[in-house]
Motif scaffolding. Structure first.
Motif, PDB file in Angstrom:
ATOM      1  N   ASP A   1      -6.645 -11.482 -31.040  1.00 17.15           N
ATOM      2  CA  ASP A   1      -5.539 -12.397 -30.732  1.00 17.15           C
ATOM      3  C   ASP A   1      -4.279 -12.021 -31.517  1.00 17.15           C
ATOM      4  O   ASP A   1      -3.173 -12.019 -30.965  1.00 17.15           O
ATOM      5  CB  ASP A   1      -5.946 -13.834 -31.056  1.00 17.15           C
ATOM      6  CG  ASP A   1      -6.992 -14.380 -30.080  1.00 17.15           C
ATOM      7  OD1 ASP A   1      -7.204 -13.763 -29.025  1.00 17.15           O
ATOM      8  OD2 ASP A   1      -7.599 -15.419 -30.408  1.00 17.15           O
TER       9      ASP A   1
ATOM     10  N   ARG B   1      -9.177 -11.782 -44.687  1.00 16.72           N
ATOM     11  CA  ARG B   1      -9.766 -12.891 -43.935  1.00 16.72           C
ATOM     12  C   ARG B   1     -10.387 -12.522 -42.597  1.00 16.72           C
ATOM     13  O   ARG B   1     -11.361 -13.166 -42.185  1.00 16.72           O
ATOM     14  CB  ARG B   1      -8.721 -13.986 -43.707  1.00 16.72           C
ATOM     15  CG  ARG B   1      -8.234 -14.683 -44.948  1.00 16.72           C
ATOM     16  CD  ARG B   1      -7.578 -16.014 -44.637  1.00 16.72           C
ATOM     17  NE  ARG B   1      -6.629 -15.926 -43.521  1.00 16.72           N
ATOM     18  CZ  ARG B   1      -6.835 -16.456 -42.327  1.00 16.72           C
ATOM     19  NH1 ARG B   1      -7.940 -17.113 -42.069  1.00 16.72           N
ATOM     20  NH2 ARG B   1      -5.920 -16.339 -41.381  1.00 16.72           N
ATOM     21  N   TYR B   2      -9.860 -11.528 -41.886  1.00 22.96           N
ATOM     22  CA  TYR B   2     -10.408 -11.313 -40.533  1.00 22.96           C
ATOM     23  C   TYR B   2     -10.406  -9.842 -40.111  1.00 22.96           C
ATOM     24  O   TYR B   2     -10.196  -9.496 -38.949  1.00 22.96           O
ATOM     25  CB  TYR B   2      -9.673 -12.177 -39.494  1.00 22.96           C
ATOM     26  CG  TYR B   2      -8.185 -11.938 -39.352  1.00 22.96           C
ATOM     27  CD1 TYR B   2      -7.686 -11.223 -38.263  1.00 22.96           C
ATOM     28  CD2 TYR B   2      -7.273 -12.433 -40.287  1.00 22.96           C
ATOM     29  CE1 TYR B   2      -6.329 -11.012 -38.108  1.00 22.96           C
ATOM     30  CE2 TYR B   2      -5.910 -12.232 -40.141  1.00 22.96           C
ATOM     31  CZ  TYR B   2      -5.448 -11.516 -39.057  1.00 22.96           C
ATOM     32  OH  TYR B   2      -4.100 -11.307 -38.907  1.00 22.96           O
TER      33      TYR B   2
ATOM     34  N   HIS C   1     -17.752 -12.056 -31.702  1.00 25.15           N
ATOM     35  CA  HIS C   1     -17.786 -12.891 -32.903  1.00 25.15           C
ATOM     36  C   HIS C   1     -16.375 -13.317 -33.293  1.00 25.15           C
ATOM     37  O   HIS C   1     -15.370 -12.735 -32.860  1.00 25.15           O
ATOM     38  CB  HIS C   1     -18.495 -12.175 -34.057  1.00 25.15           C
ATOM     39  CG  HIS C   1     -17.855 -10.899 -34.501  1.00 25.15           C
ATOM     40  ND1 HIS C   1     -16.802 -10.852 -35.390  1.00 25.15           N
ATOM     41  CD2 HIS C   1     -18.138  -9.606 -34.186  1.00 25.15           C
ATOM     42  CE1 HIS C   1     -16.463  -9.598 -35.615  1.00 25.15           C
ATOM     43  NE2 HIS C   1     -17.252  -8.818 -34.886  1.00 25.15           N
ATOM     44  N   SER C   2     -16.278 -14.308 -34.127  1.00 22.17           N
ATOM     45  CA  SER C   2     -15.005 -14.979 -34.420  1.00 22.17           C
ATOM     46  C   SER C   2     -13.976 -14.054 -35.044  1.00 22.17           C
ATOM     47  O   SER C   2     -12.789 -14.090 -34.685  1.00 22.17           O
ATOM     48  CB  SER C   2     -15.245 -16.186 -35.337  1.00 22.17           C
ATOM     49  OG  SER C   2     -16.033 -17.154 -34.693  1.00 22.17           O
ATOM     50  N   LEU C   3     -14.399 -13.223 -36.027  1.00 22.88           N
ATOM     51  CA  LEU C   3     -13.431 -12.347 -36.686  1.00 22.88           C
ATOM     52  C   LEU C   3     -12.801 -11.378 -35.689  1.00 22.88           C
ATOM     53  O   LEU C   3     -11.592 -11.131 -35.714  1.00 22.88           O
ATOM     54  CB  LEU C   3     -14.099 -11.569 -37.826  1.00 22.88           C
ATOM     55  CG  LEU C   3     -14.012 -12.205 -39.224  1.00 22.88           C
ATOM     56  CD1 LEU C   3     -14.729 -13.540 -39.264  1.00 22.88           C
ATOM     57  CD2 LEU C   3     -14.589 -11.254 -40.274  1.00 22.88           C
ATOM     58  N   SER C   4     -13.624 -10.826 -34.791  1.00 21.21           N
ATOM     59  CA  SER C   4     -13.112  -9.897 -33.788  1.00 21.21           C
ATOM     60  C   SER C   4     -12.129 -10.590 -32.860  1.00 21.21           C
ATOM     61  O   SER C   4     -11.084 -10.027 -32.504  1.00 21.21           O
ATOM     62  CB  SER C   4     -14.261  -9.303 -32.975  1.00 21.21           C
ATOM     63  OG  SER C   4     -13.774  -8.455 -31.951  1.00 21.21           O
ATOM     64  N   GLN C   5     -12.442 -11.815 -32.478  1.00 20.93           N
ATOM     65  CA  GLN C   5     -11.538 -12.546 -31.587  1.00 20.93           C
ATOM     66  C   GLN C   5     -10.226 -12.886 -32.286  1.00 20.93           C
ATOM     67  O   GLN C   5      -9.153 -12.799 -31.684  1.00 20.93           O
ATOM     68  CB  GLN C   5     -12.240 -13.812 -31.083  1.00 20.93           C
ATOM     69  CG  GLN C   5     -13.399 -13.517 -30.133  1.00 20.93           C
ATOM     70  CD  GLN C   5     -14.144 -14.764 -29.685  1.00 20.93           C
ATOM     71  OE1 GLN C   5     -13.901 -15.851 -30.184  1.00 20.93           O
ATOM     72  NE2 GLN C   5     -15.052 -14.597 -28.738  1.00 20.93           N
ATOM     73  N   GLU C   6     -10.299 -13.246 -33.575  1.00 21.72           N
ATOM     74  CA  GLU C   6      -9.078 -13.536 -34.322  1.00 21.72           C
ATOM     75  C   GLU C   6      -8.210 -12.282 -34.448  1.00 21.72           C
ATOM     76  O   GLU C   6      -6.982 -12.343 -34.295  1.00 21.72           O
ATOM     77  CB  GLU C   6      -9.436 -14.069 -35.712  1.00 21.72           C
ATOM     78  CG  GLU C   6     -10.010 -15.473 -35.706  1.00 21.72           C
ATOM     79  CD  GLU C   6     -10.442 -15.917 -37.093  1.00 21.72           C
ATOM     80  OE1 GLU C   6      -9.953 -15.333 -38.086  1.00 21.72           O
ATOM     81  OE2 GLU C   6     -11.268 -16.840 -37.192  1.00 21.72           O
TER      82      GLU C   6
END
Length: 404
Positions: free
Chosen positions: A66, A48-49, A58-63
């Motif tokens: 985190d 998923r990420y 981008h969103s995947l990198s931030q997820e």
């Protein structure tokens, strides 16, 4: 009391067979098994990420970032570490030890002393020998006795202002001895020496409180505590981590780079060059969550029961000797059968589906002390059962009959 039958359902590998026999896995001191809850976290990351961390918007990198940093916080809380930046993510205990040994190169001089214990893993001997070769410092050894306990009086008497570093494992991987690290840390600090404790074998059994211990460095590996291989952590006090130079150069550990000069990033990134084992770090945190949900105190109590029962039953076998008979030890039993090579015993046990470790366990000085080529080591975890102990005992009896 642990519901071991339910816990075992979390570990898919425990349901397999080896040589047509149900697996009895008693090599936990080398690597513990991984529960489905942690396996699911690994699959989820790559499904998923999967993305590089810290540098992406981008969103995947931030997820991913985190989740990775959440795992760092989990490690911090589990070991009661004051600051999250004192948790350096590594590839394992050996990596952490070498990081410290490399960093101390510029601090030592000829005539300085480094102390290690007589029951260290090779990874807590060789890096310090290499450091002494680079600096001219002298390597000293805390002796041990035949019961497998450290003899601390000579160490206390010979500590001096020349002592710069002291290194000791929390628990011996070869003997199961729990060392009195509180006393060792206090004595070393009285002469101004820094202390590194190898916590690889302790972490599965003891929830070390690193602030209470007041230790300077502490190392752990995830694969000993239901996590994946290739990831671990080094704890270091802020003042030491700020003094030590970076271990490696590369991406992530920099603040600014030019061809004239590079400035380094702050903690913890100063010591985390390159793309880390992102998935491994996230799974490391999940493994600690899994253990804490069961309860480390409950795990320790049950493993003590396994140790006591296995010790009692094995000692009923004629010609069997246990190495490591200290009063304070964890669920590791190293033994030999008189006149029989440990490798032969381990080979026969494998044919019966029983996985143990044989050899010197990367602790050759211990074997030299006892004047033996190695031992058979059975190491127990909270998912092992009393009936598995019975199978081990019957297997050892059968091996003794076949090999005598």
């Amino acid at each position: 009391m642990l519901n071991v039958a339910e816990i075992r359902k979390d570990f898919p590998i425990l349901g397999r067979q080896v040589h047509g026999q149900p697996l009895v896995y008693l090599d936990n001191a080398a690597t513990s098994q991984t529960p489905q809850q942690v396996i699911d976290v690994i699959v989820d990351y790559y499904s998923r990420y999967n993305a590089n961390i810290h540098r992406g918007v981008h969103s995947l990198s931030q997820e991913a970032t985190d989740a990775y940093e959440k795992a760092r916080i989990t490690i911090q809380k589990h070991f009661n570490i004051q600051h999250s930046h004192e948790v350096i993510m590594t590839s394992g205990t050996t990596h952490g030890i070498n990081m410290v040994a490399s960093g101390f190169t510029s601090f030592l001089n000829p005539g300085d002393e480094i102390w290690v214990s007589a029951m260290e893993h090779h990874s807590n001997i060789v890096p310090w020998q290499m450091l002494c070769e680079r600096t001219g410092a002298e390597l000293r050894v805390i002796p041990m006795n035949t019961t497998g306990e450290l003899v601390l009086q000579p160490f206390y008497e010979e500590l001096s202002e020349r002592t710069q570093l002291v290194f000791c494992n929390h628990i011996s991987n070869a003997l199961g001895t729990i060392n009195p690290i509180e006393e060792i840390i206090e004595a070393a600090h009285e002469v101004g020496a820094a202390v590194l404790i190898d916590g690889a074998q302790a972490a599965p059994h003891i929830k070390a409180d690193l602030q209470a211990l007041d230790v300077d460095f502490y190392t752990i590996s995830a694969h000993k505590i239901c996590g994946p291989t290739g990831v671990g952590a080094l704890y270091g006090k802020t003042e030491w981590l700020e003094k030590l130079p970076p271990y490696q150069g590369g991406g992530e550990m920099i603040a600014e780079v030019s061809f004239e000069k590079t400035t380094y990033a702050g903690l913890p990134h100063k010591f985390e060059a390159g793309t880390p084992n992102i998935c491994g770090g996230i799974a490391f945190g999940a493994a600690l969550d899994y253990l804490n949900a069961i309860g480390m105190d409950r795990i320790a109590a049950y493993e003590t029961e396994l140790l006591q029962y296995a010790t009692s039953e094995l000692l009923k076998i004629n010609g069997l000797r246990i190495y490591g008979e200290g009063t304070n030890k964890t669920s590791v039993i190293s033994f030999n059968l008189e006149g029989i090579h440990p490798y032969d015993v381990g080979t026969l046990l494998d044919q019966m589906g029983i996985a143990v470790r044989t050899g010197h366990h990367c602790a050759q000085p211990i074997m030299d002390f006892y004047q033996i080529p190695g031992t058979v080591r059975a190491s127990f975890a909270f998912y092992n059962t009393l009936s598995e102990v019975d199978r081990l005992v019957e297997g050892v009896k059968k091996a003794a009959q076949m090999l005598s």
